[in-house]
Design a protein around this motif. Structure first.
Motif, PDB file in Angstrom:
ATOM      1  N   VAL A   1       8.769  14.887  13.246  1.00  0.00           N
ATOM      2  CA  VAL A   1      10.186  15.086  13.554  1.00  0.00           C
ATOM      3  C   VAL A   1      10.546  16.559  13.415  1.00  0.00           C
ATOM      4  CG1 VAL A   1      12.531  14.600  12.725  1.00  0.00           C
ATOM      5  CG2 VAL A   1      10.895  12.742  12.987  1.00  0.00           C
ATOM      6  N   LYS A   2      10.059  17.180  12.353  1.00  0.00           N
ATOM      7  CA  LYS A   2      10.339  18.597  12.126  1.00  0.00           C
ATOM      8  C   LYS A   2       9.767  19.441  13.259  1.00  0.00           C
ATOM      9  CE  LYS A   2      10.100  22.028   8.437  1.00  0.00           C
ATOM     10  NZ  LYS A   2       9.593  22.316   7.099  1.00  0.00           N
ATOM     11  N   GLU A   3       8.563  19.092  13.713  1.00  0.00           N
ATOM     12  CA  GLU A   3       7.914  19.803  14.822  1.00  0.00           C
ATOM     13  C   GLU A   3       8.746  19.692  16.094  1.00  0.00           C
ATOM     14  OE1 GLU A   3       5.156  21.948  16.997  1.00  0.00           O
ATOM     15  OE2 GLU A   3       5.160  21.648  14.826  1.00  0.00           O
ATOM     16  N   ASN A   4       9.271  18.502  16.348  1.00  0.00           N
ATOM     17  CA  ASN A   4      10.067  18.294  17.562  1.00  0.00           C
ATOM     18  C   ASN A   4      11.434  18.955  17.493  1.00  0.00           C
ATOM     19  OD1 ASN A   4       8.072  16.857  18.848  1.00  0.00           O
ATOM     20  ND2 ASN A   4       8.802  14.878  18.129  1.00  0.00           N
ATOM     21  N   LYS A   5      11.889  19.306  16.301  1.00  0.00           N
ATOM     22  CA  LYS A   5      13.207  19.917  16.152  1.00  0.00           C
ATOM     23  C   LYS A   5      13.164  21.444  16.173  1.00  0.00           C
ATOM     24  CE  LYS A   5      15.876  16.336  13.966  1.00  0.00           C
ATOM     25  NZ  LYS A   5      16.835  16.015  12.935  1.00  0.00           N
TER      26      LYS A   5
ATOM     27  N   ASN B   1       0.844  -1.190   0.000  1.00  0.00           N
ATOM     28  CA  ASN B   1       0.000   0.000   0.000  1.00  0.00           C
ATOM     29  C   ASN B   1       0.884   1.246   0.000  1.00  0.00           C
ATOM     30  OD1 ASN B   1      -2.021   1.858   0.285  1.00  0.00           O
ATOM     31  ND2 ASN B   1      -3.016   0.832   2.000  1.00  0.00           N
ATOM     32  N   PRO B   2       1.485   1.590  -1.155  1.00  0.00           N
ATOM     33  CA  PRO B   2       2.425   2.714  -1.208  1.00  0.00           C
ATOM     34  C   PRO B   2       1.798   4.054  -0.814  1.00  0.00           C
ATOM     35  CG  PRO B   2       2.341   1.553  -3.325  1.00  0.00           C
ATOM     36  CD  PRO B   2       1.341   0.923  -2.431  1.00  0.00           C
ATOM     37  N   GLU B   3       0.489   4.243  -1.077  1.00  0.00           N
ATOM     38  CA  GLU B   3      -0.153   5.507  -0.729  1.00  0.00           C
ATOM     39  C   GLU B   3      -0.158   5.700   0.790  1.00  0.00           C
ATOM     40  OE1 GLU B   3      -2.173   3.138  -2.545  1.00  0.00           O
ATOM     41  OE2 GLU B   3      -1.322   3.841  -4.433  1.00  0.00           O
ATOM     42  N   LYS B   4      -0.567   4.662   1.509  1.00  0.00           N
ATOM     43  CA  LYS B   4      -0.619   4.736   2.968  1.00  0.00           C
ATOM     44  C   LYS B   4       0.791   4.888   3.535  1.00  0.00           C
ATOM     45  CE  LYS B   4      -2.531   2.462   7.026  1.00  0.00           C
ATOM     46  NZ  LYS B   4      -3.263   1.317   7.529  1.00  0.00           N
ATOM     47  N   TYR B   5       1.771   4.199   2.917  1.00  0.00           N
ATOM     48  CA  TYR B   5       3.158   4.306   3.355  1.00  0.00           C
ATOM     49  C   TYR B   5       3.625   5.757   3.250  1.00  0.00           C
ATOM     50  CZ  TYR B   5       8.241   4.056   3.188  1.00  0.00           C
ATOM     51  OH  TYR B   5       9.574   4.275   3.410  1.00  0.00           O
ATOM     52  N   ASN B   6       3.343   6.409   2.102  1.00  0.00           N
ATOM     53  CA  ASN B   6       3.766   7.799   1.927  1.00  0.00           C
ATOM     54  C   ASN B   6       3.065   8.731   2.907  1.00  0.00           C
ATOM     55  OD1 ASN B   6       5.773   7.620  -0.031  1.00  0.00           O
ATOM     56  ND2 ASN B   6       4.280   7.519  -1.684  1.00  0.00           N
ATOM     57  N   GLU B   7       1.780   8.483   3.174  1.00  0.00           N
ATOM     58  CA  GLU B   7       1.069   9.304   4.166  1.00  0.00           C
ATOM     59  C   GLU B   7       1.735   9.199   5.533  1.00  0.00           C
ATOM     60  OE1 GLU B   7      -3.060   8.188   4.354  1.00  0.00           O
ATOM     61  OE2 GLU B   7      -3.355   8.560   2.195  1.00  0.00           O
ATOM     62  N   LYS B   8       2.026   7.974   5.952  1.00  0.00           N
ATOM     63  CA  LYS B   8       2.660   7.770   7.257  1.00  0.00           C
ATOM     64  C   LYS B   8       4.064   8.370   7.284  1.00  0.00           C
ATOM     65  CE  LYS B   8       0.310   3.789   9.173  1.00  0.00           C
ATOM     66  NZ  LYS B   8       0.153   4.187  10.553  1.00  0.00           N
ATOM     67  N   ARG B   9       4.803   8.241   6.183  1.00  0.00           N
ATOM     68  CA  ARG B   9       6.157   8.790   6.124  1.00  0.00           C
ATOM     69  C   ARG B   9       6.140  10.308   6.241  1.00  0.00           C
ATOM     70  NH1 ARG B   9       9.727  10.728   2.570  1.00  0.00           N
ATOM     71  NH2 ARG B   9       8.343  10.648   0.792  1.00  0.00           N
ATOM     72  N   ILE B  10       5.225  10.956   5.515  1.00  0.00           N
ATOM     73  CA  ILE B  10       5.120  12.413   5.554  1.00  0.00           C
ATOM     74  C   ILE B  10       4.696  12.880   6.949  1.00  0.00           C
ATOM     75  CG2 ILE B  10       3.777  14.377   4.677  1.00  0.00           C
ATOM     76  CD1 ILE B  10       3.860  12.894   1.912  1.00  0.00           C
ATOM     77  N   ALA B  11       3.729  12.160   7.561  1.00  0.00           N
ATOM     78  CA  ALA B  11       3.298  12.517   8.917  1.00  0.00           C
ATOM     79  C   ALA B  11       4.456  12.393   9.897  1.00  0.00           C
ATOM     80  CB  ALA B  11       2.143  11.630   9.343  1.00  0.00           C
TER      81      ALA B  11
END
Length: 142
Positions: free
Chosen positions: A107-111, A92-102
């Motif tokens: 990570v960006k928020e925590n940095k 399920n590449p679409e769901k994988y990309n959604e989870k990766r972006i989230a």
């Protein structure tokens, strides 16, 4: 009872004339039909979704399925997560990309720099740090 046809193994259904692939639980739909004497009558479905099993004939004539052991010990959480991500990426590449972006956004928020945080966010981080520190020091005492 087991039947071998073109290197694949089959087990019988309710009566001994209809056979299905031994990997049916894995989604394989291959099926055969034989006479009551064991003569092949019809190949109902010939496509397998897996390679044939490794079979070995012992000196006694008994056929043994050779199984390959991949990993003997239990998986760590990191190994489990990696395996989940790999399966998700393949299936399920679409769901994988959604989870990766989230995840990347989190990570960006925590940095973010402390100077960029609101007073409420600073207090939340302090509480988290205090909780983490308390748990860490409790483990060290034991």
């Amino acid at each position: 009872m087991m039947l071998i046809y073109k290197g694949y193994t089959y087990t019988h259904m309710t009566h001994n004339t209809r056979w299905y692939c031994s990997k049916k639980a894995g989604g394989c739909r291959a099926r055969l039909k034989t006479t009551s004497e064991g003569q092949l009558v019809q190949v109902l479905e010939s496509e397998h979704n897996h390679p044939p099993p490794n079979l070995y004939r012992a000196a006694s004539g008994k056929i043994i399925k050779v199984m390959q052991v991949k990993n003997i010990g239990p998986m760590t959480n990191a190994e489990r997560q990696k395996k989940y991500r790999q399966k998700l990426k393949e299936n399920n590449p679409e769901k994988y990309n959604e989870k990766r972006i989230a995840h990347l956004e989190k990570v960006k928020e925590n940095k973010r720099k402390i100077s960029e945080l609101t007073d409420n966010e600073k207090e939340q981080r302090r509480r988290k740090w205090r909780q983490y520190s308390a748990k860490y020091y409790e483990k060290q005492k034991k």
